[in-house]
Scaffold this motif. Sequence first.
Motif, PDB file in Angstrom:
ATOM      1  N   LEU A 279       0.836  -1.199   0.000  1.00 44.02           N
ATOM      2  CA  LEU A 279       0.000   0.000   0.000  1.00 44.02           C
ATOM      3  C   LEU A 279       0.872   1.251   0.000  1.00 44.02           C
ATOM      4  O   LEU A 279       0.607   2.214  -0.743  1.00 44.02           O
ATOM      5  N   LYS A 280       1.915   1.261   0.790  1.00 40.03           N
ATOM      6  CA  LYS A 280       2.828   2.415   0.835  1.00 40.03           C
ATOM      7  C   LYS A 280       3.581   2.559  -0.476  1.00 40.03           C
ATOM      8  O   LYS A 280       3.842   3.681  -0.928  1.00 40.03           O
ATOM      9  N   GLN A 281       3.932   1.435  -1.106  1.00 41.14           N
ATOM     10  CA  GLN A 281       4.632   1.488  -2.389  1.00 41.14           C
ATOM     11  C   GLN A 281       3.783   2.185  -3.452  1.00 41.14           C
ATOM     12  O   GLN A 281       4.316   2.810  -4.371  1.00 41.14           O
ATOM     13  N   TYR A 282       2.461   2.093  -3.321  1.00 38.09           N
ATOM     14  CA  TYR A 282       1.545   2.731  -4.268  1.00 38.09           C
ATOM     15  C   TYR A 282       0.935   4.017  -3.701  1.00 38.09           C
ATOM     16  O   TYR A 282      -0.128   4.453  -4.122  1.00 38.09           O
ATOM     17  N   LYS A 297     -11.578  -2.782   1.003  1.00 37.23           N
ATOM     18  CA  LYS A 297     -11.618  -1.408   0.485  1.00 37.23           C
ATOM     19  C   LYS A 297     -10.214  -0.925   0.122  1.00 37.23           C
ATOM     20  O   LYS A 297     -10.012  -0.267  -0.917  1.00 37.23           O
ATOM     21  N   LEU A 298      -9.231  -1.241   0.971  1.00 37.08           N
ATOM     22  CA  LEU A 298      -7.854  -0.856   0.671  1.00 37.08           C
ATOM     23  C   LEU A 298      -7.350  -1.583  -0.583  1.00 37.08           C
ATOM     24  O   LEU A 298      -6.651  -1.001  -1.418  1.00 37.08           O
ATOM     25  N   THR A 299      -7.721  -2.844  -0.716  1.00 37.39           N
ATOM     26  CA  THR A 299      -7.320  -3.609  -1.897  1.00 37.39           C
ATOM     27  C   THR A 299      -7.975  -3.043  -3.143  1.00 37.39           C
ATOM     28  O   THR A 299      -7.375  -3.018  -4.224  1.00 37.39           O
ATOM     29  N   TYR A 300      -9.217  -2.588  -3.024  1.00 35.77           N
ATOM     30  CA  TYR A 300      -9.868  -1.920  -4.151  1.00 35.77           C
ATOM     31  C   TYR A 300      -9.096  -0.675  -4.574  1.00 35.77           C
ATOM     32  O   TYR A 300      -8.835  -0.447  -5.760  1.00 35.77           O
ATOM     33  N   GLU A 301      -8.704   0.121  -3.596  1.00 35.62           N
ATOM     34  CA  GLU A 301      -7.933   1.323  -3.907  1.00 35.62           C
ATOM     35  C   GLU A 301      -6.623   0.947  -4.602  1.00 35.62           C
ATOM     36  O   GLU A 301      -6.202   1.595  -5.555  1.00 35.62           O
ATOM     37  N   LEU A 302      -5.998  -0.124  -4.127  1.00 35.56           N
ATOM     38  CA  LEU A 302      -4.776  -0.606  -4.767  1.00 35.56           C
ATOM     39  C   LEU A 302      -5.058  -1.044  -6.194  1.00 35.56           C
ATOM     40  O   LEU A 302      -4.264  -0.777  -7.113  1.00 35.56           O
TER      41      LEU A 302
END
Length: 316
Positions: A279-282, A297-302
């Motif tokens: 997540l930080k890498q992106y 939700k975080l995976t969706y954003e990724l």
Amino acid sequence: MEFPTKKVIKLPLTVVTLTNVTNSLRGDLSKWMQEIASGVYVGNFNTKVREKLWNRIRENIGDGQATISYSYRNEIGYKFDTINTKRKAIDYDGLPLILIKEDQEKQEDQKYKLGFSKQAKLRNSHKYSGRKNSNLNTKYNQKSKPYVIIDIETDGLDYKKNKIIEIGAVKIEEDKINYFQSLVKTYKPIPKQIRELTKIDDTLIKNEGRDLENVMEEFIKFIEDAPIVAYNLDFDLKFINMALRQMGKSQIKNKKYDLLVYVKKEKKYLSSYKLSNILKQYQIEKDQPHRALEDAKLTYELSTKVGKFLEDLNKQ
């Protein structure tokens, strides 16, 4: 008369290089190794001695630099380590590789950025964006085919022994985003490490958990025939398909995409591919709560930032 031959024990060769270190440290190393060139030492000794020497170097290196390489039973026949260098030894699927650290990566990124005009940068910034959704607090403008991000929490890592304790999903459609979340009754105590990681405890499961069969029926109805996406999808699918088999139902046959596979192609040789690090890498500066819906939700954003995934999705 034959004399018995003496058995020679061959110890693995170790090579150490030192730069900008004190004379006392060089002297210590010379007791065990031979300096064959300025700052280059070779020697044969067992693992215990090697580890003690490397720890001695680590404790006294100061601002200097050091590398070590030694024989090892792996695919390339050796391992290595570094101290205070721009390179770091990492394990990549069992193969030892060198990771160039961030300061050098930034220089490479800068070279890459210099090749684009401001207009090109603006186009690229919108290339893989989606639509606006207030719950995710992020703007996405690109239309993509429908897909479902899934995530689960479990009471252990073995899908044959452990159980699902929570399922979450984010369904992305052309003009809306829908959510699915449910805790699952397990009928056995939640292990301490799982309670600490997820904040899901026995009381929460008792008060809000539902029977697995009911949850799975609603989950299957929710995802319909849309492609399913997850980070390290294989882990989630093994638990979900095991639950379906135990219920006498068919396994999931939807089209599947694992974001971990795409990330490994885009971000090669990272020291960690845990979701929290990726997540930080992106540039997604949010903590991973280890709760199914929030992680989905975080995976969706990724997923909106991993370009090749969106390309493949929209080719179908």
